[in-house]
Design an enzyme around this catalytic site. Structure first.
Site, PDB file in Angstrom:
ATOM      1  N   GLU B 726      68.033  72.277 102.489  1.00  0.00           N
ATOM      2  CA  GLU B 726      68.530  70.600 102.780  1.00  0.00           C
ATOM      3  C   GLU B 726      67.360  70.154 103.075  1.00  0.00           C
ATOM      4  OE1 GLU B 726      71.352  68.939 102.360  1.00  0.00           O
ATOM      5  OE2 GLU B 726      72.407  70.580 101.246  1.00  0.00           O
ATOM      6  N   ASP B 727      66.178  70.032 102.329  1.00  0.00           N
ATOM      7  CA  ASP B 727      65.213  69.194 102.619  1.00  0.00           C
ATOM      8  C   ASP B 727      64.404  69.419 103.753  1.00  0.00           C
ATOM      9  OD1 ASP B 727      64.771  67.341 100.487  1.00  0.00           O
ATOM     10  OD2 ASP B 727      66.581  66.040 101.036  1.00  0.00           O
TER      11      ASP B 727
END
Lengths: 222, 1113
Positions: B726-727
């Site tokens: 998630e980034d």
């Protein structure tokens, strides 16, 4: 068929071919070269004076990162030293001094300006820039170089490059390549890694033996 | 792409500077605007019964920037001093005033009427006279663009304000309840004054006018008649000589048949705008309406009325043509119909009202005092504060009066890029709460004027814009000369024009003013353009010929001279021949030739959006045909400053460039070389910033290579043990230990010793326990103070430690109490480090404020080593937080021993399509190998095909992929890994500024509930939805614990008999209810304090809330 041979060797880098050894052992050597082999680096700094535009924190950080030439076995790490002192003793630390002033013109402070109380523990190169002082600016500090390992901080990493390459996994053929920061020769790093590995295995064996002994003792007393 | 005219744009921006638009606008204001506003007033008549006289206002002069100290002496100020001392950088305005009696000048003197804030680097700024090389010694950044003001020490920008073009007839149609209403709108404007006129064609074809200050609509025919066109024929001809158009006027004429001459028309208007007044007064009102409220740009005198009538006639003509379908409605979003108001224009508005207030005040004072006339009396009547305070207040708060707020903003100094981008920002006055879809969209006329990428997301999307690199803002051009040239070229004056030419010729407008006719508009336009290219008329003049598809439509030639149009430079083609050859370019590169020389030689010209409609522009030299009139200078100059730092933006999905444009302004870097002088309240500074290896042309031009905001990192695209899901990104801990992304955060704390009426003042001292000081915080926090009451530099401080020890006199002077043993107390108003921050005292500055008090500024620095949770971003809108700091030996490595600094998750790419980042990674790797910078400029950057051979030459795969090994096991990864060099920016959202937790702590005074927010050590809200969860689950004890026990639990006393609040009377030692007296039965209950508060608030509203209690069981 097991064999180890040196493909290439210089002070800065060493290349070895391992044949027939499990990858895990060689990888352990690779990792130890990075995080276990102890070298000297400036750890504590007492800053007496700093009128340069560079903040104290950064100045000190830069000095810490300067690699110092290290002789294996001459020093012990501070927490293992018998002196038990905060400042350390001649067995566990080397003092360095830096006292520079740009008297009449802008001046670049280099690692060669660092004065060490030890003949061997010195910056590996005289040309590492530390800070540029404008006219009239001054730096005065003393630093304590101590032994440490890459595990604690990157400044204590003995090797820059430490690579394990697969050549032929079916024959367990690997190449290990170690490049030194300059504090130790590449061979020293390798041998030190091996020593640490052996030492650690020994202490592991000892603890296992201790366990066994305890168990047997417990059995015998039951 | 073979387009290589970048040196022209480079020269343009380098010579003009980034904030030219603000500076020219301001300079124009101080040179002409100021004087013209004063001339408008001209003279002040002092209507004194005994000896009336006049004050004639003459020349206005601005003195050197200065500030008046407490003792009345004047210090010359520099911007640096203004910033450090929290004073306003302003210049005294001196006005020549003459006392005139019976047309004889009696006395003359320059009088100080107020202070004008000085725009940094404008013509009256002191920095203007210091050579660039010496600026550093004066504590100024030589690359500072200027263009902002310094008010009370803080830097304020007047944002460019987009507005509809003035004095221009804009026709449109709107559907109102089923029927189409046609309208023509004109925003008539002169310096500092604006009036809107609207002509509306009703359903039945009747045309009426809406005039400001008139409550009713006035029929078109009446209005024109009132303005002096008496006969029907004159009116009809003024609208158009074409019969089709005149036919449309039938209803309008029929409706006002009974008004036949000017006198009657004025009477008609006067009855409607001022009913019930004396007739004489009514007429006067009507005439003021005609002269002042109606089209003021054409003049405010009786003799301008005919011209106003003709102007209204033209508006009606356009309106009818629209109705007949001959012409299209005007596009409000067309950039030719927009102007941008910059600082000069905005200040003119403000100064006008302020100056009028001053004049009114002077007049009032002088008439009332009735003293002897004389210049000294006049001088005494001038209160400079009226102008000074109005200007300072407006710029400081951004409150421009009449509901205009947010005009100024605090200059963004996060990094150099954010500063220059802020100075090139443009705001639309449209409401952000309404959709305004069309206004938010990118319009074709934005090309080369407004950046297509750089705009905020959310409410302001598309309403806040940024100038493109190639944009040039027009200055105002002298109209008189242009008009003269036009008549020389054979333009026929309106009065001399035959009906034939009126019907079939071309109308000629200069700044919206109809000045005549010509038979062939196209050839006249070409002649004018020839003159402009030969430097005979101003290059900012726009010559736009408008011809519609319908042959009936009137042909019109618009010549615009007004300031605030966005122009863009283009290469002029001569019958398809490009005048600029390689030799010429060489000269420009060597600075032997400037872009202005090219302009003078007619090789390039500045085109506004209206004129561009007449052009046919080739994108690159290879496309040129005979038909092309112009050649684009440099395609990437259509981007703004923020978007032009993105390498290969043309390979990215477009919103990613928008995200990056916003994010780049949050990145930390080297914002100024004078970081040890600045006193910004919050400032970041990166320790080892680097110039990006993949560069763009604009970066060096804008000076961003000298003020970089990131570092080149080795980036592998790999998932790594879930720490970059998630980034998130995995960062090499050893790199961090070597100084990667290390930055400093500075916060400036300030304290001033104020003086109070009654001789009391604040003292800087170490507050001591013995001194009867209220609010003493305990010895410990004062330990770092030196004898002057201020902290020593290089002291290590943490939250709560006092930096500036200060005591103040009591807030209210209490009466002397005889029996009080202790003497008068003082309050501790020391300034301490914010509770959640710490650091090292960096510098201590002592100075004097303009109030005469001592002023201390203490700067605390805090070194920020990247930690888990700190935010980073590449230049492609790919942001992420550090998910794990991984030691070097655990990180994957390549066969060469390269260990990545950053590991980014491959899932960051498929949906976002930021191919530009791959390009950067690849070319960055080649740049690192070859030891040179790679150009990644939009559209013209080095192509990956050219980069591939470099990679191969150094023994790498051209795909950028490499064999990598797992650092923990030494095992080869089953696939090759994409690894290269990407420029990463550290963003100013850091965990250290956000981390927060609380067990027990402060409560609010009113409600006794925990405080809110990190700065106040607040609690984390257990909100409605959280409450719903517990209710649904049935965890009633937890619910009670959260909402009562750990919040505002309180014991209150209630009278069981009446149900109202009771209390315990300490003196009588007895529970009392004021209502029930002896019969009271008082019981304690546990409630939320907020509930108790509610009961009492209701009581105060005369409501008696009764708490009925019963025994449990």
């Amino acid at each position: 068929m097991r064999s180890v041979d040196i493909i290439k060797e210089s002070d800065e880098s060493i290349s070895l071919r391992f044949l027939g050894f499990p990858r895990q052992y060689i990888n352990t050597l690779r990792r130890f070269a990075l995080n276990e082999v102890p070298i000297m680096a400036v750890d504590d700094v007492v800053l007496h004076y700093n009128s340069s535009p560079m903040h104290d924190e950064i100045l000190v950080h830069r000095i810490g990162l300067i690699p110092l030439k290290t002789e294996i076995g001459r020093f012990v790490s501070a927490d293992e030293c018998s002196c038990k002192s905060n400042l350390g003793c001649s067995k566990c630390r080397v003092m360095i001094y830096l006292d520079v002033e740009a008297k009449d013109k802008t001046r670049q402070v280099l690692s060669s300006d660092i004065v060490s109380e030890d003949d061997i523990v010195k910056p590996i190169s005289p040309n590492i820039p530390i800070v540029i002082l404008a006219k009239g600016q001054k730096i005065k500090l003393e630093g304590y170089a101590r032994l440490g390992s890459g595990k604690m901080h990157a400044k204590w990493q003995a090797a820059t490059v430490s690579v394990l390459k697969e050549v032929d996994t079916s024959k367990d053929e690997y190449i290990l390549n170690i490049e030194s920061v300059g504090s130790l020769t590449s061979r020293e790093i390798l041998l030190e890694s091996v020593r640490i590995l052996v030492e650690k295995l020994k202490s592991f064996e000892n603890s296992i033996n201790k366990l066994r002994e305890e168990k047997e003792y417990a059995k015998s007393t039951m | 792409m073979e387009n290589n005219y970048w040196p022209i744009i480079y020269d343009l921006l380098q010579r003009e500077g980034i904030a030219r638009q603000h500076l020219t606008s301001y300079n124009e204001f101080i040179e002409y605007g100021l004087q013209s506003i004063i001339d408008e007033v001209g003279e002040i008549e002092i209507e004194n019964a005994e000896y009336p006289y006049k004050i004639r206002l003459g020349r206005v002069k601005l003195q050197q920037p200065g500030v008046m100290e407490l003792d009345g002496s004047i210090t010359r100020t520099t911007p640096l001093e203004a910033r450090l001392r929290n004073i306003t950088y302003s210049s005294p305005i001196m006005l020549e005033c003459e006392v005139v009696e019976d047309n004889k000048i009696i006395e003359l003197k320059y009088i100080h009427i107020g202070d004008l804030p000085v725009m940094v680097k404008s013509n009256i700024c002191v920095l203007n006279s210091i050579p660039e090389n010496n600026l550093l010694e004066n504590g100024e950044d030589p690359r500072d663009p200027g263009g902002y003001f310094i008010i009370n020490g803080s830097e304020k920008v007047i944002i460019g304000l987009e507005d509809l073009s003035y004095n221009k007839i804009i026709v449109g149609k709107e559907e109102v309840s089923g029927s189409i209403v046609y309208s023509a709108k004109i925003y008539s404007s002169i310096v500092g004054y604006r009036a809107k006129l609207e002509l509306i064609m009703k359903k039945d074809g009747d045309i009426v006018a809406k005039i400001p200050n008139s409550p009713v609509d006035i029929p078109l025919i009446v209005l024109m008649r009132a303005l002096g066109l008496e006969s029907d024929k004159d009116i009809a001809d003024a609208i158009s000589v074409k019969t089709e158009i005149q036919d449309e006027l039938e209803t309008s004429f029929e409706n006002v048949q009974d008004i036949t001459n000017t006198r009657e028309a004025i009477a008609y208007i006067s009855k409607r705008i001022a009913p019930g007044m004396l007739e004489e007064f009514q007429i006067r009102r009507a005439e003021t309406l005609l002269d002042w409220s109606l089209l003021p740009h054409l003049g405010k005198n009786v003799e301008n009325r005919i011209e106003k009538a003709l102007f209204i006639g033209e508006a009606a003509c356009k309106l009818i043509e629209l109705k007949l379908g001959w012409i299209e409605q005007d596009d409000k979003d067309h950039y030719g119909n927009k102007v941008i108001k910059f600082a000069g224009h905005m200040l003119a508005d403000l100064f006008r009202t302020a100056f009028r207030n001053l004049v009114r005040d002077m007049k009032y004072q002088l008439e009332r005092s009735g003293q002897k006339r004389g210049i000294n009396t006049v001088m005494a009547a001038v209160r400079p504060g009226i102008i000074t305070d109005k200007l300072n207040n407006a710029i400081a708060t951004g409150n421009w009066g009449r509901g205009r707020v947010g005009v100024t903003q605090l200059l963004d100094r996060t990094n150099y890029l954010s500063t220059i981008s802020h100075l090139r920002r443009i705001q639309s006055p449209l409401s952000r709460s309404q959709p305004n879809f069309e206004a938010r969209e990118l319009h074709p006329t934005h090309f080369g004027r407004i950046c297509p990428s750089e705009t905020p997301e959310g409410a302001n999307c598309g309403l806040v814009k940024n100038l493109a690199l190639s944009a040039v803002i027009s200055v105002s051009v002298h109209t008189a000369e242009i008009i003269e040239k036009l008549y020389e070229l054979g333009v026929i004056h309106i009065n001399d024009a035959s009906n034939e030419i009126k019907a079939n010729g071309c109308k000629i407008f200069v700044d919206g003013r109809l000045i005549g006719f010509t038979a062939d508009g196209v050839s006249l336009a070409n002649k004018l353009r020839f003159l402009r290219r030969n430097n005979k008329i101003h290059p900012h003049t726009s010559i736009a010929y408008s011809q519609y598809n319908n042959p009936n439509a009137t042909k019109r030639l618009y010549i615009n001279c007004n300031a605030g149009r966005i122009l863009r430079p283009l290469i002029v083609l001569n019958n398809g021949k490009n005048p600029i050859d390689d030799k010429m370019l060489e000269k420009i590169i060597k600075k032997n030739l400037s872009w202005e020389d090219l302009l003078e030689m007619g090789m390039i010209e500045l085109i506004d959006a209206n004129e561009e409609e007449n052009c046919y522009i080739a994108l690159s030299p290879s496309q040129i045909t005979e038909k092309h009139t112009h050649l684009e200078i440099f395609p990437s100059a259509i981007l703004g400053v923020a978007a032009s730092l993105i390498p290969y933006p043309e390979h990215n999905q477009s919103p990613r460039n928008t995200y990056e444009s916003a994010m780049a302004k949050q990145s930390l870097g080297f914002s100024t070389p004078v970081m040890n002088f600045n006193s910004y309240v919050r400032q970041h500074f990166m320790v080892y910033p680097q110039v990006p290896l993949v560069n763009t042309k604009a970066l060096s031009l804008l000076g961003l290579n000298d003020r970089p905001t990131g570092q080149n990192c080795i980036v592998a695209v790999l998932s790594y043990e879930c720490y970059n899901i998630e980034d998130a990104i995995v960062v090499n801990k050893s790199s961090v230990e070597r100084g990667l992304a290390r930055s400093f955060f500075y916060r400036v704390y300030e304290g001033e010793a104020k003086q109070y009426p009654g001789g009391m003042k604040d003292n800087f001292e170490i507050p001591s326990v013995d001194d009867n000081i209220r609010g003493f915080r305990g010895e410990r926090v004062y330990r770092l103070l030196e004898s002057d009451g201020v902290v020593m530099s290089e002291a290590v401080v943490e939250g709560g430690d006092i930096l500036i020890g200060r005591t103040s006199p009591p807030r209210f002077i209490e009466e002397y109490k005889e029996f009080e043993t202790r003497g008068p107390y003082r309050r501790d108003t020391s300034i301490g480090v914010r509770p959640s921050e710490n650091g090292v005292v960096d510098s201590v500055i002592m100075t004097q404020s303009t109030d005469g008090g001592k002023l201390y500024k203490v700067r605390v620095r805090d070194m920020r080593i990247p930690e888990i949770g700190d935010k980073f971003a590449s230049r492609h809108g790919q942001k992420g937080v550090i998910g794990m700091l991984m030691k070097q030996e655990d990180m994957p490595y390549t066969e060469d021993g390269i260990v990545p600094d950053v590991i980014i998750n491959p899932h960051a790419f498929p949906s976002r399509m930021t191919v530009g980042q791959f390009m950067e990674s690849l070319t960055g790797k080649a740049a690192a190998l070859a030891g040179r910078f790679v150009d990644g400029t939009a559209f013209v950057g080095e192509k990956s095909e050219d980069i591939k051979p470099i990679l191969e030459r150094y023994g790498f795969k051209h795909t950028g992929k490499e064999i990598m090994y797992d650092g923990r096991t030494g095992k080869k990864f089953p696939v090759d890994v994409f690894i290269g060099v990407v420029y990463y920016q550290k963003l100013h959202h850091m965990v250290a500024d956000k981390i927060h937790a609380r067990a027990r702590g402060q409560v609010q005074m009113l409600t006794k509930q925990p405080t809110e927010g990190r700065a106040r050590g607040g609690g984390l809200r257990f909100g409605e939805m959280e409450r719903d969860c517990l209710i649904a689950y049935g965890a009633s004890m937890v619910l009670k614990d959260r909402l009562l026990e750990e919040s505002d639990k309180s014991d209150i006393l209630v009278c069981e008999r009446c149900g109202l609040l009771a209390y315990y009377d300490m003196k009588q030692r007895k529970y009392t209810c004021r209502i029930c007296g002896d019969k009271a039965k008082v019981s304690p209950i546990i409630v939320a304090y907020a509930f108790k508060l509610l009961l009492q608030e209701m009581l105060s509203l005369n409501i008696a809330p009764r708490v009925i209690i019963k025994d449990k069981v």
